[in-house]
Design an enzyme around this catalytic site. Structure first.
Site, PDB file in Angstrom:
ATOM      1  N   ARG A  67      37.100  16.351  47.460  1.00  0.00           N
ATOM      2  CA  ARG A  67      38.458  15.793  47.439  1.00  0.00           C
ATOM      3  C   ARG A  67      38.891  15.331  46.045  1.00  0.00           C
ATOM      4  NH1 ARG A  67      38.096  10.629  49.732  1.00  0.00           N
ATOM      5  NH2 ARG A  67      38.338   9.720  47.683  1.00  0.00           N
ATOM      6  N   HIS A  83      25.225   1.101  50.253  1.00  0.00           N
ATOM      7  CA  HIS A  83      26.447   1.815  50.614  1.00  0.00           C
ATOM      8  C   HIS A  83      26.276   2.614  51.908  1.00  0.00           C
ATOM      9  CE1 HIS A  83      29.570   5.086  49.853  1.00  0.00           C
ATOM     10  NE2 HIS A  83      30.275   3.981  49.685  1.00  0.00           N
ATOM     11  N   ASN A  91      46.203   3.918  43.025  1.00  0.00           N
ATOM     12  CA  ASN A  91      45.044   4.653  42.491  1.00  0.00           C
ATOM     13  C   ASN A  91      44.961   4.495  40.969  1.00  0.00           C
ATOM     14  OD1 ASN A  91      44.321   5.661  44.982  1.00  0.00           O
ATOM     15  ND2 ASN A  91      45.061   7.728  44.623  1.00  0.00           N
ATOM     16  N   ARG A  94      32.504  -2.123  54.060  1.00  0.00           N
ATOM     17  CA  ARG A  94      33.896  -2.591  54.132  1.00  0.00           C
ATOM     18  C   ARG A  94      34.280  -2.795  55.588  1.00  0.00           C
ATOM     19  NH1 ARG A  94      36.026  -1.772  48.977  1.00  0.00           N
ATOM     20  NH2 ARG A  94      35.231   0.071  47.859  1.00  0.00           N
ATOM     21  N   HIS A 124      37.115  12.138  53.855  1.00  0.00           N
ATOM     22  CA  HIS A 124      36.043  11.207  53.505  1.00  0.00           C
ATOM     23  C   HIS A 124      34.631  11.626  53.934  1.00  0.00           C
ATOM     24  CE1 HIS A 124      34.377   6.959  53.210  1.00  0.00           C
ATOM     25  NE2 HIS A 124      35.013   7.117  52.072  1.00  0.00           N
ATOM     26  N   TYR A 174      41.388   7.558  57.585  1.00  0.00           N
ATOM     27  CA  TYR A 174      40.439   8.382  56.835  1.00  0.00           C
ATOM     28  C   TYR A 174      39.735   9.324  57.800  1.00  0.00           C
ATOM     29  CZ  TYR A 174      40.581   4.703  53.168  1.00  0.00           C
ATOM     30  OH  TYR A 174      40.960   3.798  52.216  1.00  0.00           O
TER      31      TYR A 174
END
Length: 701
Positions: free
Chosen positions: A561, A435, A47, A375, A589, A468
């Protein structure tokens, strides 16, 4: 009102660093199994790497282009933000090193030992030296730096062993890249998992690499480079292929400016000046790390453990369960036509959605399959099914976003595979990443065109769907289907201004609709209710609306989050706002937006966070939840998350997070959802058994 907002907001980058500190806290939690704690150290580290590559990189870019830009949420210039970031990161390094050392020490009794050279037994030292001479030394590419040998280009996030070299009266620098194609660690012979890192092996035997030199000040270093390249900002000729441009972008990223230098050993003043000069950095961009620069090997180590030992070092295994709302006897299309189906990953399996696509690929009534992809996993059954559909004569349209950060190459590869199979592949809009997570199946039912639409909060990635938490809604609602059809038509003709009845779509209507629905709650005053779950919150318009709702008396619960730029509990501004962050076994998520209560409640799920980039610079979709049972499901999920008192942290008005007081009953929301998924599985056979017993009783058996 513009300056007023500074009373209840905080800087985005510092908020993100606080999120990553919460990740590190999981590594420090004694109730988390040891290898899982080590994985949290690895996640914290990766991260931080990405933070430097993207966020710190973009701040350096801003200094070059407009050094006086003021951040609207903190009033800071890019230079001031960087100073605060470097000051905040330094103690995090120390805390991470201490955490790593503690976990490493606790792993030792289990036979998992990462060793320094001096800790090796005599026989192990012989083994390592022999291995080095035979396997490593022949493939090294050492270099000296002097008048005839310029300082080499160091690749981003690769490790280089360095030393001062002396030959007669000459001094110079020696650099040895740790080869990318060798293992990060060398396993030592024996039953236990004893290993030494490759950079330590090379450091130990540098005198064999630079034989004619006197070797001193051995170290290993790693540079982090700016990776914040926006390909849509590049000059793009009309005839250029976008896939080719992305390949060029990836090549360019390898050579970007250094934003951070990590070193294993303390640098002398002379060496500090030397590296600052070579990389054009300041001393506060140099960070000493006492733990490995790369920790990915820990994931492999956990895979090599004997099962008996593994049980005490990792989380109890959990397999995503079959949804109780999905039956085996009929097709997914038939089931969705009867009733909307919501899947909750990773507690429930992604298989029903994949089954829907697989069935559609061979269904003679299916005409088209359209999907937006951001993704994908390295191995993707979804792609196999889409390719099969195209090969079976279906019209398959795939919008694949080649600008998905750090997944660009994977998406390039998949786009080529899809095209080869006959799918129509498009890439989206200049300046706007797509997205959204939308899939539309169009089929003919007698003479009528009908739709199955799937809207998700997360990627169509079969690997992350087990790691996730995300929601996936499958519906046959005709209005949503028509909107999705219109949405894909607009994607195909580069129209950002489409009009929709049910779906709300960024950049044109999503933020506006969310603000309008918040206004409806504001008009109710203290009778209003807003609950929202997202990953990050930075959008200033949204923040101001939350404060307005709070001042009107609307109880507003935000489950965020990561980055959260609004400060709750600030007098006269956000007293009716709470902010909760849950960091646990799975990465939280879903994006859920809930307005009101009871029959009037409006719920949307979608792909967008309340960040300016999502609301104004991306194509995002949120979908209303209309089915009463699905609404009950989502309300249940929100309720459990808001009562979490194990993994939840609450944001204070000063910008710090605190864990809730652990009162009985202890509620770890992720454990609750796992347990509920498993309980459904256990109940099913019990019900069948009771039915059989009744039959036996009726027939006297």
């Amino acid at each position: 009102m513009e300056n007023d907002i500074l009373n209840y907001t905080q800087n985005r980058e510092l908020s993100w660093l606080k999120f990553n500190k919460r990740v590190l806290e999981e590594a420090q939690d004694p109730t988390v199994p040891l290898l899982e704690r080590m994985k949290f150290v690895a996640i914290f580290t990766s991260n931080l790497d990405e933070f430097f590559m993207i966020r710190v990189g973009s701040l350096f870019d801003m200094i070059q282009t407009d050094p006086n830009t003021i951040d609207s949420r903190s009033g800071l210039t890019p230079g001031e933000q960087l100073e605060m970031i470097f000051d905040a990161v330094a103690p995090l390094y120390k805390e991470r090193d201490k955490t790593y050392a503690e976990i490493k020490k606790q792993l030792s009794p289990y036979g998992v030992c990462g060793l320094d050279f001096k800790e090796l037994e005599q026989s192990e030292k012989k083994y390592v030296k022999k291995y080095f001479k035979e396997q490593i030394l022949p493939i090294l590419s050492p270099q000296i730096v002097d008048a005839n040998h310029p300082f080499p280009h160091l690749l981003n996030k690769e490790i280089y062993v360095t030393a001062n070299l002396k030959y007669k009266d000459k001094s110079m620098q020696g650099i040895v890249p740790v080869p990318q194609f060798v293992s990060d660690i060398l396993y030592l012979p024996g039953h236990d998992i004893r290993y030494i890192r490759m950079e330590k092996v090379i450091m130990e035997y540098l005198n064999l690499v630079f034989e004619q030199y006197e070797v001193t000040d051995k170290n290993y270093i790693c540079v982090t480079r700016n990776a914040d390249i926006a390909p849509d900002d590049e000059a793009l000729e009309v005839n250029d292929d976008f896939r080719y441009l992305m390949k060029e972008t990836l090549h360019k990223r390898r050579r970007m400016a250094v934003v951070r230098l990590e070193v294993a050993e303390k640098l002398s003043e002379e060496m500090e000046q030397y590296f600052c000069g070579k990389f054009a950095i300041e001393p506060n961009q140099i960070f000493r790390t006492k733990m490995p620069v790369k920790l990915a090997y820990m994931f492999a180590i956990s895979g090599n453990l004997p099962e008996a030992m593994k049980r005490s070092l990792v989380y109890p295994p959990f397999t995503p369960q079959n949804s109780p709302r999905v039956q085996e006897g009929s097709t997914m299309k038939q089931q969705i036509k009867k009733k909307d189906i919501l899947l909750y990953y990773p507690y429930e399996s992604m298989n029903p959605f994949l089954r829907l696509i697989k069935e559609a690929s061979t269904d003679p009534n299916v005409l088209t399959i359209k999907i937006t992809i951001y993704r994908l996993a390295k191995k993707a059954r979804l792609v196999e099914y889409l390719c099969a559909a195209a090969e079976n004569g279906k019209e398959v349209t795939v919008l694949i976003e080649l600008r998905a950060r750090f997944d660009e190459q994977n998406n390039i590869d998949w786009s080529e595979r899809l095209e080869e199979a006959g799918c129509r592949v498009i890439y989206g809009f200049d300046g706007y990443k797509v997205h959204s997570k939308v899939c539309l199946i169009t089929y003919r039912n007698r003479n009528e065109i009908q739709y199955i639409t799937q809207i998700g909060t997360g990627n169509y990635n079969e690997k992350t769907a087990a790691m996730y938490t995300d929601l996936s809604l499958m519906t046959a609602d005709p209005e949503i289907g028509k909107d999705a059809s219109e949405f894909f038509k607009n994607l195909s003709i580069s129209n950002l201004d489409g009009l929709y009845n049910r779906l709300i779509v960024a950049p044109t209507s999503l933020k506006q609709r969310v603000l309008y629905l918040m206004d409806e709650e504001i008009r109710k005053g203290s009778g209003g209710r807003i609950v929202m779950k997202m990953n990050s919150l930075t959008d200033v318009d949204f923040i101001e609306k939350v404060a307005e709702a709070s001042r009107a008396g609307v109880k507003t619960d935000l489950i965020v989050r990561g980055i959260c730029c609004i400060l709750p509990g600030v007098k006269d501004h956000t007293e009716n706002v709470t902010v909760t962050s849950i960091v646990g076994r799975y990465l939280e998520h879903p994006r859920i937006f809930s307005f009101g209560t009871g029959a009037e409640q409006k719920i949307y799920i979608g792909s967008a966070d309340m960040m300016t980039r999502n609301t104004e610079k991306r194509v995002e979709v949120a979908c209303p939840v209309l089915d009463e049972d699905v609404r009950r499901q989502i309300n249940h999920y929100l309720k459990i998350m808001l009562t979490d008192n194990v993994k939840a942290r609450v944001l204070n008005s000063d910008g710090d997070y605190e864990k809730k007081e652990p009162t009985e009953p202890l509620i770890d929301s992720q454990v609750v959802f796992m347990q509920e998924a498993l309980n459904v599985k256990r109940k099913a056979p019990e019900r069948r058994q009771t039915f059989l017993e009744r039959i036996r009783h009726l027939f006297g058996k």
